[in-house]
Scaffold this motif. Structure first.
Motif, PDB file in Angstrom:
ATOM      1  N   PHE A  82       0.845  -1.207   0.000  1.00  0.00           N
ATOM      2  CA  PHE A  82       0.000   0.000   0.000  1.00  0.00           C
ATOM      3  C   PHE A  82       0.877   1.253   0.000  1.00  0.00           C
ATOM      4  CE2 PHE A  82      -3.586  -2.358   2.518  1.00  0.00           C
ATOM      5  CZ  PHE A  82      -3.753  -3.207   1.443  1.00  0.00           C
ATOM      6  N   THR A  83       1.958   1.201   0.767  1.00  0.00           N
ATOM      7  CA  THR A  83       2.876   2.340   0.805  1.00  0.00           C
ATOM      8  C   THR A  83       3.465   2.584  -0.579  1.00  0.00           C
ATOM      9  OG1 THR A  83       3.430   1.808   3.100  1.00  0.00           O
ATOM     10  CG2 THR A  83       4.950   3.252   1.917  1.00  0.00           C
ATOM     11  N   CYS A  84       3.911   1.510  -1.231  1.00  0.00           N
ATOM     12  CA  CYS A  84       4.484   1.657  -2.577  1.00  0.00           C
ATOM     13  C   CYS A  84       3.442   2.233  -3.534  1.00  0.00           C
ATOM     14  CB  CYS A  84       4.995   0.311  -3.088  1.00  0.00           C
ATOM     15  SG  CYS A  84       6.451  -0.308  -2.217  1.00  0.00           S
ATOM     16  N   PHE A  85       2.203   1.774  -3.405  1.00  0.00           N
ATOM     17  CA  PHE A  85       1.134   2.276  -4.283  1.00  0.00           C
ATOM     18  C   PHE A  85       0.914   3.776  -4.052  1.00  0.00           C
ATOM     19  CE2 PHE A  85      -3.358   3.315  -4.935  1.00  0.00           C
ATOM     20  CZ  PHE A  85      -3.507   2.962  -6.271  1.00  0.00           C
ATOM     21  N   LEU A  86       0.860   4.177  -2.777  1.00  0.00           N
ATOM     22  CA  LEU A  86       0.616   5.589  -2.467  1.00  0.00           C
ATOM     23  C   LEU A  86       1.767   6.479  -2.946  1.00  0.00           C
ATOM     24  CD1 LEU A  86      -0.853   5.388   1.163  1.00  0.00           C
ATOM     25  CD2 LEU A  86      -2.073   6.076  -0.915  1.00  0.00           C
ATOM     26  N   GLY A  98      11.549   1.162   5.752  1.00  0.00           N
ATOM     27  CA  GLY A  98      10.622   1.927   6.580  1.00  0.00           C
ATOM     28  C   GLY A  98      11.316   3.073   7.296  1.00  0.00           C
ATOM     29  N   LYS A  99      12.482   2.775   7.877  1.00  0.00           N
ATOM     30  CA  LYS A  99      13.231   3.830   8.566  1.00  0.00           C
ATOM     31  C   LYS A  99      13.726   4.895   7.576  1.00  0.00           C
ATOM     32  CE  LYS A  99      14.666   0.961  12.430  1.00  0.00           C
ATOM     33  NZ  LYS A  99      15.674  -0.002  12.904  1.00  0.00           N
ATOM     34  N   PHE A 100      14.192   4.442   6.435  1.00  0.00           N
ATOM     35  CA  PHE A 100      14.628   5.378   5.401  1.00  0.00           C
ATOM     36  C   PHE A 100      13.478   6.305   5.002  1.00  0.00           C
ATOM     37  CE2 PHE A 100      14.553   6.291   0.839  1.00  0.00           C
ATOM     38  CZ  PHE A 100      15.760   6.950   0.650  1.00  0.00           C
ATOM     39  N   LEU A 101      12.291   5.717   4.828  1.00  0.00           N
ATOM     40  CA  LEU A 101      11.145   6.506   4.383  1.00  0.00           C
ATOM     41  C   LEU A 101      10.681   7.473   5.471  1.00  0.00           C
ATOM     42  CD1 LEU A 101       9.567   6.734   1.800  1.00  0.00           C
ATOM     43  CD2 LEU A 101       7.998   4.977   2.611  1.00  0.00           C
ATOM     44  N   GLN A 102      10.783   7.057   6.716  1.00  0.00           N
ATOM     45  CA  GLN A 102      10.441   7.972   7.818  1.00  0.00           C
ATOM     46  C   GLN A 102      11.325   9.211   7.781  1.00  0.00           C
ATOM     47  OE1 GLN A 102      10.598   5.612  11.430  1.00  0.00           O
ATOM     48  NE2 GLN A 102       8.401   5.912  11.693  1.00  0.00           N
ATOM     49  N   ASP A 103      12.607   9.005   7.515  1.00  0.00           N
ATOM     50  CA  ASP A 103      13.521  10.160   7.413  1.00  0.00           C
ATOM     51  C   ASP A 103      13.096  11.082   6.276  1.00  0.00           C
ATOM     52  OD1 ASP A 103      14.978   9.219   9.538  1.00  0.00           O
ATOM     53  OD2 ASP A 103      16.531   8.265   8.298  1.00  0.00           O
ATOM     54  N   PRO A 112      -0.414  12.479   1.641  1.00  0.00           N
ATOM     55  CA  PRO A 112      -0.705  12.693   3.068  1.00  0.00           C
ATOM     56  C   PRO A 112      -0.980  11.410   3.849  1.00  0.00           C
ATOM     57  CG  PRO A 112      -2.617  13.245   1.729  1.00  0.00           C
ATOM     58  CD  PRO A 112      -1.508  12.964   0.772  1.00  0.00           C
ATOM     59  N   TYR A 113      -1.167  10.298   3.174  1.00  0.00           N
ATOM     60  CA  TYR A 113      -1.508   9.055   3.879  1.00  0.00           C
ATOM     61  C   TYR A 113      -0.298   8.140   4.108  1.00  0.00           C
ATOM     62  CZ  TYR A 113      -6.146  10.491   2.269  1.00  0.00           C
ATOM     63  OH  TYR A 113      -7.285  11.205   2.010  1.00  0.00           O
ATOM     64  N   VAL A 114       0.835   8.483   3.528  1.00  0.00           N
ATOM     65  CA  VAL A 114       1.960   7.540   3.535  1.00  0.00           C
ATOM     66  C   VAL A 114       2.416   7.219   4.959  1.00  0.00           C
ATOM     67  CG1 VAL A 114       4.423   7.315   2.978  1.00  0.00           C
ATOM     68  CG2 VAL A 114       2.810   8.009   1.205  1.00  0.00           C
ATOM     69  N   ALA A 115       2.508   8.226   5.827  1.00  0.00           N
ATOM     70  CA  ALA A 115       3.088   7.990   7.157  1.00  0.00           C
ATOM     71  C   ALA A 115       2.276   6.951   7.928  1.00  0.00           C
ATOM     72  CB  ALA A 115       3.159   9.303   7.934  1.00  0.00           C
ATOM     73  N   GLU A 116       0.956   7.116   7.949  1.00  0.00           N
ATOM     74  CA  GLU A 116       0.140   6.195   8.746  1.00  0.00           C
ATOM     75  C   GLU A 116       0.033   4.818   8.093  1.00  0.00           C
ATOM     76  OE1 GLU A 116      -4.089   8.126   8.490  1.00  0.00           O
ATOM     77  OE2 GLU A 116      -2.564   9.520   7.766  1.00  0.00           O
ATOM     78  N   VAL A 117      -0.017   4.771   6.764  1.00  0.00           N
ATOM     79  CA  VAL A 117      -0.079   3.470   6.085  1.00  0.00           C
ATOM     80  C   VAL A 117       1.253   2.727   6.236  1.00  0.00           C
ATOM     81  CG1 VAL A 117      -0.306   2.362   3.820  1.00  0.00           C
ATOM     82  CG2 VAL A 117      -1.908   4.157   4.515  1.00  0.00           C
ATOM     83  N   LEU A 118       2.340   3.482   6.197  1.00  0.00           N
ATOM     84  CA  LEU A 118       3.652   2.859   6.435  1.00  0.00           C
ATOM     85  C   LEU A 118       3.700   2.249   7.842  1.00  0.00           C
ATOM     86  CD1 LEU A 118       6.664   2.344   5.699  1.00  0.00           C
ATOM     87  CD2 LEU A 118       7.151   4.645   6.580  1.00  0.00           C
ATOM     88  N   ALA A 119       3.233   2.989   8.841  1.00  0.00           N
ATOM     89  CA  ALA A 119       3.229   2.459  10.213  1.00  0.00           C
ATOM     90  C   ALA A 119       2.375   1.201  10.308  1.00  0.00           C
ATOM     91  CB  ALA A 119       2.717   3.529  11.172  1.00  0.00           C
TER      92      ALA A 119
END
Lengths: 308, 211
Positions: free
Chosen positions: B62-66, B97-102, B112-119
């Motif tokens: 889902f993260t990759c899709f977003l 995941g850590k890379f993307l958080q940075d 706007p949805y990436v952070a919560e979907v990643l978590a």
């Protein structure tokens, strides 16, 4: 045409290959297969799985390095109740000159002890490279050079594997998209010498032979004539597709007709063959679905029953 | 040379510089130069990239899709900065995941949805690849204070329509409610079960410092 077998030569007494059970037609497990495996147990005679995908590896420096995944342990224990299991590892990287991962081999032995695996195999290749302060994984299985010094290193390593894991050990011929010039031996000669000198069996990936023959313009029948088929214990079969002008070992969908023809010829001439395994990449499941997987297995079984 | 077409070009253009520091025999050096110029190396690189993308697609679909068109440049940078020791799914999921958080903190991700979907997907992956022994499944883990097979993920948008659309690989609908939502992922009985915490439940966990 490959010669038909007239007699069954014996493996040397110092190898476990002769004890490998004759299993039949197998399926390489992947993450889209749980439903099929549980719903269609009669469709295959054994299930081959990649143990490295079913454990967590916390790294060579970790105190407790490996941990089997809970869900995997439960699933394969359930399958094992009625179906033999075979291991096909991807993580040893036996051809890496600077790395020989004895911890990986000990973990394979643990898996054998837990699931009573019939035999195990890995790739005649390398994927792990030692850098200054850590390893790098190439994310691609690269062929070794068919040289005398590589052969000597591999013979020692195979002997170590066999001393730790008390089951038949096979190495698989690799696919390659580039030629390495100035090699000491041809691929068949290297495979034959490695098997005879180390005591390993051969996992002959017929699709890899077909891919290499397609990309490097040689006759696959000639390759199969030169390989000592009395050392072949298992065949792999798969599908592929075109990429950047090459035919690739992508495991995409059904097996091509020329590969089936080679399987037929090989089974006729391989006296110690113990299984034929169909493999496909999980992303190509929509091309196959349950019916397509079953059709490939049925076709393999028809050839198997004709010759074995 | 497999991982980097740029390095392969460097080897071909300036072999003495590119191969300096490598302990090569003359034959090995000739081989590397011969290999570098073969078209099959482009195939090796394409397969290398596909094989590195697979663990991300399998654990963070889902993260990759977003991420859409932003995914390509992000993975290029990630792969440049992160050679990997193995491609095990949970480890690769955590690293990316850590890379993307940075990158989220740097404001380099627009969706706007990436952070919560990643978590959410990191929590699912952690649970899916659990190696905890079964008898300990209900014992609170020291790190989260929750049972090891349970996670609570905070969403800033209603996760029900958001995850429903993503499960169909469709863009999120435009009218998703925003606010504080807490989704419980419970794997204690095997397959994951999902439920939204109501306000009282969220307050109770907040009082205990668990969310």
């Amino acid at each position: 045409m490959i010669s038909s077998r007239s007699s069954r030569p014996s493996f040397k007494a110092d190898t476990e290959i002769a004890d490998a059970p004759k299993l039949g037609v197998g399926l390489l497990y992947n993450p889209v297969l749980p439903d099929f495996v549980l719903a269609e147990p009669e469709a295959f005679d054994y299930l081959e799985f990649i143990p490295d995908r079913e454990w967590e590896d916390r790294g060579v420096a970790a105190e407790s390095r490996h941990g089997m995944l809970e869900a995997s342990r439960a699933f394969f224990a359930r399958v094992r109740e009625r179906t033999p299991l075979v291991c096909h590892s991807i993580g040893l990287s036996i051809g890496s000159a600077g790395i020989f991962d004895t911890g990986h081999i000990e973990q394979i032995a643990q898996v054998h002890a837990e699931f009573d695996v019939a035999w195990h195999s890995d790739h005649l290749s390398f994927a792990r490279l030692p850098l200054t302060d850590h390893e790098m994984h190439t994310a691609l299985s690269l062929p070794v050079a068919y040289d005398e010094d590589m052969l000597a290193m591999l013979v020692e390593r195979v002997r170590h594997v066999r001393s730790v894991v008390p089951r038949p050990f096979l190495l698989e011929n690799n696919v390659y998209y580039v030629d390495q010039p100035e090699q000491d031996m041809s691929e068949p000669e290297f495979l034959n010498r490695l098997s005879h000198e180390s005591g390993c069996g051969l996992l002959l990936d017929i699709h890899n032979v077909y891919v290499n023959a397609s990309n490097h313009a040689f006759a696959p029948e000639a390759f199969l004539r030169d390989v000592d088929l009395s050392r072949v214990v298992e065949l792999h079969i798969a599908g592929g597709n075109e990429l950047l002008g090459f035919y690739t070992d992508s495991h995409a969908g059904p097996v091509a007709q020329p590969v089936w023809d080679l399987v037929d010829q090989t089974l006729r001439a391989a006296p110690w063959i113990r299984g034929v395994t169909f493999e496909f990449h999980e992303s190509s499941y929509p091309l196959l679905k349950h019916e397509g997987i079953k059709a490939e297995l049925d076709r393999a079984r028809a050839i198997w029953e004709r010759h074995c | 040379m497999v991982a980097s077409a740029a390095y392969r070009e460097y080897v071909l253009a300036q072999p003495d510089d590119a191969l300096a520091g490598l302990d090569l025999t003359e034959r090995e050096r000739r081989r590397l130069l011969a290999i570098a110029e073969q078209p099959g190396m482009r195939v090796n690189t394409a397969i290398h990239r596909a094989n590195r993308l697979t663990p991300l697609d399998q654990t963070l679909p889902f993260t990759c899709f977003l991420l859409g068109d932003e995914l390509g440049p992000l993975v290029d940078r990630y792969w440049l900065e992160n050679t990997t020791e193995n491609l095990q799914l949970p480890a690769e999921c955590e690293r990316f995941g850590k890379f993307l958080q940075d990158r989220l903190r740097e404001g380099l991700v627009s969706n706007p949805y990436v952070a919560e979907v990643l978590a959410f997907e990191r929590a699912c992956t952690e649970l899916r690849f659990s190696v905890d022994a079964a008898p300990a499944a209900n014992r609170p883990a020291p790190r989260t204070g929750l049972p090891p097979r349970v996670r609570v993920v905070r969403f800033d948008h209603d996760p029900v329509p958001l995850l429903e659309s993503l499960s169909q690989l469709a863009p999120p609908p435009p009218d998703i409610a925003s606010g504080a939502f807490h989704l419980v992922i419970d794997c204690r009985t095997g397959d994951p079960e999902f439920r939204l915490l109501d306000a009282d439940g969220a307050a109770a966990l907040r009082d205990r410092g668990l969310i």
